[in-house]
Design a protein around this motif. Sequence first.
Motif, short mmCIF file in Angstrom:
data_model
loop_
_atom_site.label_atom_id
_atom_site.label_comp_id
_atom_site.label_asym_id
_atom_site.label_seq_id
_atom_site.Cartn_x
_atom_site.Cartn_y
_atom_site.Cartn_z
N TYR A 124 3.00 -10.64 7.33
CA TYR A 124 3.26 -11.23 6.01
C TYR A 124 3.87 -12.63 6.16
O TYR A 124 4.32 -13.21 5.18
CB TYR A 124 4.20 -10.32 5.20
N ASP A 298 4.06 -5.75 -1.31
CA ASP A 298 2.78 -5.11 -0.97
C ASP A 298 2.93 -3.58 -1.03
O ASP A 298 2.04 -2.88 -1.52
CB ASP A 298 2.33 -5.55 0.43
N SER A 302 0.98 -1.44 -3.71
CA SER A 302 -0.01 -0.48 -3.20
C SER A 302 0.14 0.86 -3.91
O SER A 302 -0.84 1.57 -4.14
CB SER A 302 0.12 -0.31 -1.68
N PRO A 309 -1.85 -0.61 1.58
CA PRO A 309 -1.16 -1.87 1.89
C PRO A 309 -1.76 -2.47 3.16
O PRO A 309 -2.47 -1.78 3.90
CB PRO A 309 0.28 -1.42 2.13
#
Length: 353
Positions: A124, A298, A302, A309
Amino acid sequence: MINIGLIGCGYWGPNLLRNFMDCPESQVFAVADLDESRLAYVREKYPSIHTTSDYTALFNPGVDAVVIATQPRTHYRLAKEALLQGKHVLVEKPLAKSVAEAEELVALAAERGLKLMVGHTFEYNAAVRELKKQIKAGTVGKPYYLYSQRLNFGVVRQDVNALWNLAPHDVSILIYLLEAMPLSVSCRGFDFIQPGIQDIVFMVLKFPDNVVAHVQVSWLDPSKVRKMTVVGSEKMIIYNDMDENKIQVFDKGIKVENKGESLGPYDDFEKYKLIKRAGDVHYPPLEFSEPLKDECLDFVRSIIDDRAPLADGQNGLRVVRVLETAQDSMDLHGVALDVRRTSPNRKQPSLTP
Ligand SMILES: NC(=O)c1ccc[n+]([C@@H]2O[C@H](COP(=O)([O-])OP(=O)(O)OC[C@H]3O[C@@H](n4cnc5c(N)ncnc54)[C@H](O)[C@@H]3O)[C@@H](O)[C@H]2O)c1
């Protein structure tokens, strides 16, 4: 609003706590820790959050998802319990301590229709994403090799070696960048401080298309280093997480030019011309946000959107598979092992609780 229960609020847990509290679509309902001083820290910062030393108190209907930030040896057991209690789970890296355990968690989550995610924070990270963008766009040409260094002075762990503590990030970054599993791993590790717990680890990974990677991890180093270098046929890129310019693209390369079809009697001698090119350095601009914030978002999204995710259970399993192979190689003093092999020493546990 997704209600989170956090197990473990030591060094890393507070970062997860802050991000889930800041996320507009989640709130932390309760925190469990065995250490009373850590619970006092939570109460002081967030008086509305319930605190408990008994993590099973988080398995109540008010909690949608459990986040596990405890020591790696506890991940499998706590994640399994949470999944069996019907909770979505985000577990810190590594997902588990063996392929068999990780496979079991992935199967359990799928069977129960629950999200399982692992804390591969660097996937990320805007700089890692830019690096992937550059590789995919062909900036480096054909990637030849990559090497990564994750070095620190401490924290020295007692429950895992430097491989399982630090290398999950490097392995997850490499698989993410190259979109492939390594074919084989050769690994050496050395213990200086605690017998049997390797402080420094060197790992060579062979990827498809003749791409090679080297990973060096250590908690016994004078400086903090977070660096990856990618060398290709056209250009070279350095990703330095400690630098203001996190991504540096070097217009450097070596071209091999054939001098001609035949050089007659000189055929064995300097058949090729090697042309070195060293041009400018380019710093692509990055829009940087806290990677952990995006990771937490995320996970929450999700669950809300009912999708996988990015760092899902399969992703966590892939990394554990590489680490387990590396550990086996290290135990065999560096013999290169096929990542796709099934280790004869590891038993397959059943899905029954
Ligand atoms: N994603 C990242 O960048 C990153 C960075 C650092 C650490 N981590 C991971 O976070 C995890 C935790 O690391 P740390 O450095 O915070 O460890 P830590 O030892 O500082 O904290 C762990 C906490 O968990 C608590 N705990 C352990 N067992 C428990 C139980 N059964 N019930 C309730 N509480 C329990 C301990 O009391 C402790 O406070 C590790 O898996 C580590 O790999 C991830």
